[in-house]
Design a protein around this motif. Sequence first.
Motif, PDB file in Angstrom:
ATOM      1  N   THR A   1      19.887 -53.407  22.140  1.00 46.34           N
ATOM      2  CA  THR A   1      19.041 -52.890  21.051  1.00 46.34           C
ATOM      3  C   THR A   1      17.842 -53.773  20.700  1.00 46.34           C
ATOM      4  N   HIS A   2      17.601 -54.837  21.472  1.00 48.70           N
ATOM      5  CA  HIS A   2      16.414 -55.671  21.197  1.00 48.70           C
ATOM      6  C   HIS A   2      16.141 -56.560  22.406  1.00 48.70           C
ATOM      7  N   LEU A   3      15.038 -56.289  23.097  1.00 46.44           N
ATOM      8  CA  LEU A   3      14.618 -57.183  24.186  1.00 46.44           C
ATOM      9  C   LEU A   3      13.131 -57.004  24.436  1.00 46.44           C
ATOM     10  N   HIS A   4      12.559 -57.986  25.134  1.00 45.53           N
ATOM     11  CA  HIS A   4      11.106 -58.013  25.331  1.00 45.53           C
ATOM     12  C   HIS A   4      10.777 -57.841  26.802  1.00 45.53           C
ATOM     13  N   PHE A   5      10.173 -56.682  27.135  1.00 48.51           N
ATOM     14  CA  PHE A   5       9.755 -56.419  28.517  1.00 48.51           C
ATOM     15  C   PHE A   5       8.837 -57.517  29.061  1.00 48.51           C
TER      16      PHE A   5
ATOM     17  N   THR B   1      10.950 -54.859  14.304  1.00 48.22           N
ATOM     18  CA  THR B   1      10.248 -56.100  14.037  1.00 48.22           C
ATOM     19  C   THR B   1      11.267 -57.244  13.990  1.00 48.22           C
ATOM     20  N   HIS B   2      10.767 -58.447  13.695  1.00 46.42           N
ATOM     21  CA  HIS B   2      11.646 -59.615  13.563  1.00 46.42           C
ATOM     22  C   HIS B   2      11.663 -60.057  12.112  1.00 46.42           C
ATOM     23  N   VAL B   3      12.798 -60.587  11.654  1.00 50.76           N
ATOM     24  CA  VAL B   3      12.856 -61.116  10.283  1.00 50.76           C
ATOM     25  C   VAL B   3      13.852 -62.273  10.187  1.00 50.76           C
TER      26      VAL B   3
ATOM     27  N   THR C   1      20.412 -58.587  23.548  1.00 48.06           N
ATOM     28  CA  THR C   1      20.155 -59.805  24.324  1.00 48.06           C
ATOM     29  C   THR C   1      18.951 -60.598  23.810  1.00 48.06           C
ATOM     30  N   ASP C   2      17.899 -59.918  23.330  1.00 42.46           N
ATOM     31  CA  ASP C   2      16.613 -60.561  23.008  1.00 42.46           C
ATOM     32  C   ASP C   2      16.034 -61.330  24.194  1.00 42.46           C
ATOM     33  N   ILE C   3      16.143 -60.785  25.376  1.00 38.62           N
ATOM     34  CA  ILE C   3      15.388 -61.397  26.490  1.00 38.62           C
ATOM     35  C   ILE C   3      13.924 -61.475  26.105  1.00 38.62           C
TER      36      ILE C   3
HETATM   37 ZN    ZN Z   1      12.732 -60.508  19.828  1.00 40.90          ZN
END
Ligand code: ZN
Length: 431
Positions: A74-78, A229-231, A319-321
């Motif tokens: 549910t959260h990662l960066h291409f 977004t990030h918090v 994962t937040d890759i």
């Molecule tokens: Zn992130």
Amino acid sequence: MSETLVLGRVLSFHRRPEGVGDEAAFAYHEAGAVHVNDGRIVAVGEAEALRAGAKSAMIVDHEEHLILPGFIDTHLHFPQVQVLASWGKDLLDWLNRYTFVEEQRFADLAHCEAMAQGFYDGLLNNGTTTGVAYGSVHATSAEAMFSEAERRGMCMIGGKVMMDCHAPDALLDTAQRGYDESLALIGRWHGKGRLHYAITPRFALTSTPAQLEAAGALCAKHPECYMQTHVSENLREIERAKELYEDAPDYVGIYERYGLLSERALLGHAIHLEPREIDVIADTGAKPVFCPTSNLFLGSGLYDDAGLRARGIHGAIATDIGGGTSYSMLQTLNEGYKVLQLRGQQMHPYAAFDWITRGNAEALGLTHEIGTLEVGTAADMVVLDARATPEMALRADRIETLAEELFLLMIMGDDRAIAQTYVGGAAQKSG
Ligand code: ZN
Ligand code: GUN
């Protein structure tokens, strides 16, 4: 090849298990089968019972392996596929030193297209069939991300990042350009096949008030889209957010003020929350996203899962890759288990596997489509092998229960434990 009967040990959760031994939370068929037609699940149950109704189906037998719904990240960066495993001091140092440099390369569509191959190969090799991804600031990154997901038939959520300050010039849009490009991408991709758009202001540090206002206007115009977004990931970051938005009550209050919070809002990290911020998250239905490998790697802090759940807040897990260190949702559970141990909290294997499948689908409001093996949902599935390595096989010899097997998979497992991944009933791994 549109009709298949997939045989194996079939496991799917109906609700979050309340604890050890809550076997009513899932359906488990030891000699099970999933009948797939045209990419959808048409029946699930005991293999013997299903064979009669699947006479024309191709049979694929996974024997002793476990079949679960495909994992959801549910959260990662291409644009961080080549940032993963970059040395840094903390979040802000890591962002400035590597991430904001690397993401500039995504202005080039050919680069985006090449990276998209590795990105989706990485997800599918690790059993992840749906991701919620950040692009770079460039519309090209979102184009490549969506077109490759469409080509592979995947359910994906994503968006171009909006950022208009406090980063290198080459990574900045403006409030107006971020709005216009996001709106055009929503028009092109949201609701196309299995794709969904997420309005993506990166975080308060890289958006001016004018840009957060524009992001809020997009959310109001397109409430069917997600917002990500990030918090409250890192203490220095929180201090900086409060300096930049000094009349906001707190960090979550910044996003609240600009109308960004709703049940479709995904708040990456959400570690160091104050009581008022937790109230706002509970009231708006926004979803915190726990990113354990990233939180440990960047030394960000320990997510309070039990504290949030006690307030009725069911976060997602991811994962937040490339702040995260593995594409594997199994390794994400491994590190998540340890983070919660340090908090004096436990993660039972039933709850863990529910979380990366049905639980994450529920956080996204997508259980009608993904996250379970219910009839009518997409045939996105993962096949798990608890004996994937000699060391796992040796350990597996002493296993007596399903819970023990799942725990072995989440502690020792990675891409090697993924025997097969199906997207819409189509096998993704060769051999
Ligand atoms: Zn992130
Ligand atoms: N906060 C803002 N951008 C990022 C990012 O790319 N990764 C992480 N982990 N946190 C962020």
